[in-house]
Scaffold this active site. Structure first.
Site, short mmCIF file in Angstrom:
data_model
loop_
_atom_site.label_atom_id
_atom_site.label_comp_id
_atom_site.label_asym_id
_atom_site.label_seq_id
_atom_site.Cartn_x
_atom_site.Cartn_y
_atom_site.Cartn_z
N ASP A 54 -3.80 46.15 33.54
CA ASP A 54 -3.59 45.43 32.12
C ASP A 54 -2.61 46.01 31.34
O ASP A 54 -1.39 45.61 31.08
CB ASP A 54 -4.94 45.61 31.20
CG ASP A 54 -6.11 44.64 31.75
OD1 ASP A 54 -5.79 43.81 32.41
OD2 ASP A 54 -7.16 45.05 31.37
N ARG A 95 -11.05 57.14 21.11
CA ARG A 95 -10.31 56.11 20.39
C ARG A 95 -9.58 56.63 19.14
O ARG A 95 -8.31 56.40 19.24
CB ARG A 95 -10.99 54.79 20.28
CG ARG A 95 -11.39 54.01 21.30
CD ARG A 95 -10.58 54.03 22.39
NE ARG A 95 -11.13 53.42 23.71
CZ ARG A 95 -10.64 53.30 24.84
NH1 ARG A 95 -9.57 54.03 25.04
NH2 ARG A 95 -11.34 52.86 25.79
N ASP A 99 -13.29 48.63 21.12
CA ASP A 99 -12.13 49.59 21.22
C ASP A 99 -10.90 49.10 20.22
O ASP A 99 -10.25 49.79 19.80
CB ASP A 99 -11.74 49.77 22.79
CG ASP A 99 -12.93 50.61 23.45
OD1 ASP A 99 -13.28 51.68 22.71
OD2 ASP A 99 -13.00 50.43 24.76
N SER A 150 -15.54 47.28 34.48
CA SER A 150 -14.60 47.90 33.59
C SER A 150 -14.90 49.30 33.37
O SER A 150 -16.17 49.40 32.65
CB SER A 150 -14.33 46.85 32.47
OG SER A 150 -13.88 47.57 31.53
#
Ligand code: ARG
Length: 404
Positions: free
Chosen positions: A14, A94, A123, A175
């Site tokens: 990605d 994050r 996220d 994922s």
């Protein structure tokens, strides 16, 4: 000169595709930033990968120590577990990534930052809100929220067309997000809430069936709520967590299977591996049970829940979070001592605890003859303790059990 954007880069498909896509769509020069939070293999060849995919420059920041000190240990001290089970590894990473994006953008004179999050998860919220709080003037570009490549095959075709190397792991349907504090896995067969997770989703923990038959013991020493030594050996936070991950994982400890409520309103099946977070959390709670009063424990449990929600919901960089942190830190003044944990066949059990600041007094609790507790005082205590219940029951006859 083209505008610059700093992209949070994992090295996966990605974000590799995002480098090229942002350049084409917005005409910006893409600078990548990879944060090393201690996930396995995060940094291997990542700079080369970024440059090959079209980045004008690529940074890698080893922030493991900072992550542990300023994010992980405060959450451990707080006892923060989202919905009572998730130690928040991904969620804690994050805000630090956002902080690094902002710092890099300032240094590079970039006008925007970017990340590879989709529009369905937590996220994106955590990154966007953190960036808004730290640098409201920076634009946020989120290609995976904007592009039409919802199908993996389309993305792979795009990568091939532009000479972007496609990572070999793309055919794994999961994922995965990973850092020192834990590993989060979603997708594939896990989307069936009834399906038992196949062994292949686990990377840090052995299955119970393959775990050693003999138990192992670990002794964790804490100073003011922070783990500082393992089996008598002083260790920095990063090393300590790595060691506990390894030994607890070997014994099959730290697997979590959870139906989770995301902030965006979706329920989602999550598998976590968090051996160190599980064991250290348990040990920390055990030490608090020895060193905090009943009132402190009760109130702190409420704070823990607020704190966990706030971390989960992307509100790390808020005054509220800082206020809670100040409270938590005050509670940890005497949370120092050692806890002994037994690891065996997927279980971790606290089997001993000691502290110089212990509130446990054996002479008060003992059933032996060296008892210092004044038994006769109990009668007067109970007389008053029951006064209100007695008075009310006399004035207002209670309902029978069957009537309720
Ligand atoms: N559900 C967890 C969370 O919201 C894990 C998210 C994993 N992220 C990912 N990009 N795979 O914190």
């Amino acid at each position: 000169m083209a505008e610059k954007v700093v992209l949070a880069y994992s090295g996966g498909l990605d974000t590799s595709v995002a480098i090229r896509w942002i350049h084409e769509r917005y005409g910006m020069d893409v600078i990548t930033l990879t944060a090393d939070l201690g996930g396995d293999g995060t940094v291997d060849g990542v700079r080369e990968k970024a440059l090959r995919a079209g980045a004008v420059s690529a940074h890698v920041a080893d922030v493991r120590d900072r992550f542990v000190r300023s994010y992980v240990f405060p959450a451990l001290q707080a006892g923060a577990l989202y919905q009572g089970v998730y130690p928040l590894a991904t969620a804690l990473g994050r805000p630090l990534i956002a902080r690094l994006l902002v710092d890099t953008a300032r240094k590079e004179g970039a006008s925007a930052v970017a990340h590879g999050c989709t529009g369905k998860g937590n996220d994106q919220v955590r990154l966007d809100v953190s960036i808004q709080a730290l640098a409201p003037d920076l634009k946020v570009v989120a290609p995976a929220r904007e592009w039409e490549m919802t199908d993996r095959a389309v993305e792979i075709a795009y990568a091939k067309k532009h000479g972007i190397p496609v990572p070999v792991t793309v055919d794994r349907p999961y994922s995965v997000d990973e850092n020192l504090w834990g590993r989060s896995v979603e997708g594939g067969v896990l989307e069936d809430s009834w399906a038992e997770p196949p062994e292949e989703v686990y990377a840090w923990t052995r299955s119970v069936k393959d775990a050693p038959g003999e138990p192992a013991y670990v002794e964790i020493a804490f100073a003011r709520g922070v783990p500082v030594a393992l089996d008598g050996e002083e260790l920095d936070g990063v090393s300590l967590i790595r060691h506990v991950n390894a030994v607890a994982g070997l014994h099959g400890v730290g697997r979590i299977d959870h139906m989770e409520d995301r902030l965006v309103g979706i329920k989602s099946r999550e598998i976590y591996e968090a051996p160190a977070a599980t064991v250290l959390g348990q040990a920390h709670r055990a030490l608090e049970a020895l060193t905090l009063s009943k009132d402190q424990l009760r109130f702190k449990a409420r704070v823990a829940q607020e704190y966990a929600d706030l971390i989960y919901n992307g509100l790390w960089f808020t005054a509220m979070r800082q206020d809670l942190a100040a409270y938590v830190s005050s509670t940890q003044r005497y949370v120092s001592g050692t806890v002994r944990v037994r690891l065996h066949k997927g279980t971790s059990t606290v089997v001993g605890r000691q502290s110089e600041a212990s509130l446990y007094r054996r002479d008060l609790s003992t059933y032996g003859d060296d008892d210092a507790f004044r038994h006769s005082a109990a009668e007067g205590f109970i007389h008053l303790w029951g006064l209100s219940a007695r008075t009310q029951a006399q004035a207002q006859p209670l309902a029978q059990d069957e009537e309720l």
